[in-house]
Design an enzyme around this catalytic site. Structure first.
Site, short mmCIF file in Angstrom:
data_model
loop_
_atom_site.label_atom_id
_atom_site.label_comp_id
_atom_site.label_asym_id
_atom_site.label_seq_id
_atom_site.Cartn_x
_atom_site.Cartn_y
_atom_site.Cartn_z
N HIS A 218 -33.94 1.30 9.96
CA HIS A 218 -33.41 1.63 11.46
C HIS A 218 -32.76 2.83 11.43
O HIS A 218 -31.56 3.11 11.35
CB HIS A 218 -32.12 0.57 11.86
CG HIS A 218 -32.24 0.08 13.37
ND1 HIS A 218 -32.37 1.38 14.51
CD2 HIS A 218 -31.76 -0.87 13.90
CE1 HIS A 218 -32.46 0.73 15.61
NE2 HIS A 218 -31.78 -0.54 15.17
N HIS B 215 -31.34 4.25 18.06
CA HIS B 215 -30.29 3.43 18.76
C HIS B 215 -28.75 3.80 18.50
O HIS B 215 -27.78 3.01 18.74
CB HIS B 215 -30.43 1.94 18.78
CG HIS B 215 -31.75 1.55 19.15
ND1 HIS B 215 -32.06 0.20 19.17
CD2 HIS B 215 -32.71 2.18 19.79
CE1 HIS B 215 -33.46 0.10 19.67
NE2 HIS B 215 -33.63 1.41 20.23
N TYR C 163 -27.40 4.29 15.78
CA TYR C 163 -26.58 3.83 14.57
C TYR C 163 -26.56 4.98 13.63
O TYR C 163 -26.80 6.10 13.73
CB TYR C 163 -27.72 2.81 14.05
CG TYR C 163 -27.52 1.42 14.84
CD1 TYR C 163 -26.08 1.08 15.38
CD2 TYR C 163 -28.70 1.03 15.61
CE1 TYR C 163 -26.10 -0.05 16.19
CE2 TYR C 163 -28.64 -0.08 16.55
CZ TYR C 163 -27.25 -0.49 16.73
OH TYR C 163 -27.25 -1.60 17.81
#
Length: 366
Positions: free
Chosen positions: A175, A178, A180
């Site tokens: 990931h 977004h 992060y």
């Protein structure tokens, strides 16, 4: 969309993916995946590929309560229930490896959140409420990571990837989107470092590239993917003026690694429309499979595949209310709409709003 995809050792029966979606249904204590989760994923195994909800690679990487980790023996054992269930139905599943960085709170992570730099912006995450229960809480000021912290975190990703293969996953998706941790290193607003991980674009993409390369070395490129969101501004108050240019440079550096796929998250939160010029620029430097996600429909998904801008289309919320989403779009069967008034069942809870949605065949028999 209904055709098979093969790229080296990465092969799928169709080009419809189930996007990663946090559902917060683990057993407590220990954030352990359970049999109910295995049922949820098995119900949706007709997708060419399922990408699991984000799984924190460490306790400090956790930013949402009750999310399933991949860093303890109990979590590995719990995830085996899901991978076995999906494989029994002929499906394939990647796990999304997650480190939220500053988008957390010590009541969730067990310690102060960490990030590229000690910078906080207004933000909320799903965690324990002071009055009891769970809800949205404000994040805390993060601690800037040392270079030792960075190497330790890369090691956490590597161990999580190895744990994922042990748990039976077909691969891992990092990931990097977004707002992060990986995204925090890449953006100017959250990275004010003056060492080799900050400053220039090459330095700001360094952490991401080191994580990806370490995982490719550990489990093989055909089992590694990454999610990016250069046109989404989430976790930040303002868009980054350099993120698109930086992303294109990073993608070019990723190309020789022959990843399973590159996943773009689009059209959510605060976002800009992705221009065709970007998609063409990506194709010029990145010859391997590309996945897109973000409010796509059957028609818009078919269209972007036809243009050659993507090879896979991921769908999120339609898979929540339609466990047989692939079958329905393949046979032009009406979808069960997402009930936004029942949004409370998205995060946490029991079987309601999770594994109780009907299959089309059940509705036809009723």
């Amino acid at each position: 969309m209904f055709d098979a995809l093969k790229h080296g050792n990465f092969a799928l029966d169709n080009r419809v993916a189930m996007a990663p979606m946090t559902r917060s249904r683990t057993d407590q204590p220990g954030d352990v995946p359970n049999a109910m989760m295995a049922t949820y994923y098995q119900q949706r195994a007709s997708a060419g590929l399922i990408i699991s909800e984000g799984a924190p690679v460490s306790s400090v990487g956790r930013g949402y309560s009750m999310t399933p980790g991949i860093y303890t023996e109990a979590q590995i054992k719990g995830w085996k229930l899901t991978t076995d269930a999906v494989h029994q139905k002929g499906g394939k599943i990647f796990i999304q490896l997650w480190h939220v960085g500053r988008r957390s709170h010590s009541s969730i992570a067990g310690e102060a959140p960490v990030s590229a730099s000690a910078i906080k912006e207004p933000d909320q995450v799903f965690g324990p409420l002071p009055e009891g229960g769970f809800g949205m809480i404000e994040t805390e000021m993060p601690r800037a990571m040392t270079e030792d912290d960075i190497q330790s975190t890369i090691n956490d990703f590597v161990q999580a990837a190895k744990n994922s293969i042990e748990a039976g996953f077909d691969g891992v998706e990092i990931h990097g989107a977004h707002g992060y941790l990986i995204d925090q290193f890449m953006r100017i607003q959250s990275n004010h470092r003056t060492d080799q991980y900050g400053g220039s674009q090459e330095n700001r993409m360094r952490f991401m590239l080191e994580v990806v390369k370490a995982l490719v070395d550990a489990i093989g490129g055909d089992k590694v993917a990454i999610r990016l969101s250069p046109f989404v501004t989430e976790g930040y108050q303002e868009a980054d003026p350099e993120i698109v240019e930086l992303t294109l440079k990073a993608i070019e550096a990723l190309a020789p690694l022959n990843l399973a796929y590159l996943h773009f998250s689009e059209n959510i939160s605060n976002y800009q429309e992705v221009p065709d010029s970007f998609r063409k620029a990506v194709r010029n430097v990145y010859p391997n499979p590309i996945m897109v996600a973000g409010k796509y429909t059957k028609d818009s998904g078919q269209a972007i595949l036809a243009k050659g801008y993507a090879d896979l289309v991921a769908f999120g919320q339609p898979f929540i209310t339609n466990p047989d989403f692939f079958y329905r779009i393949q046979h032009d069967i009406d979808l069960t709409p997402v009930d936004y008034e029942a949004h409370s069942t998205f995060y946490g809870g029991d079987e309601k709003g999770y594994i109780d949605y009907p299959f089309a065949e059940q509705l036809l028999q009723a």
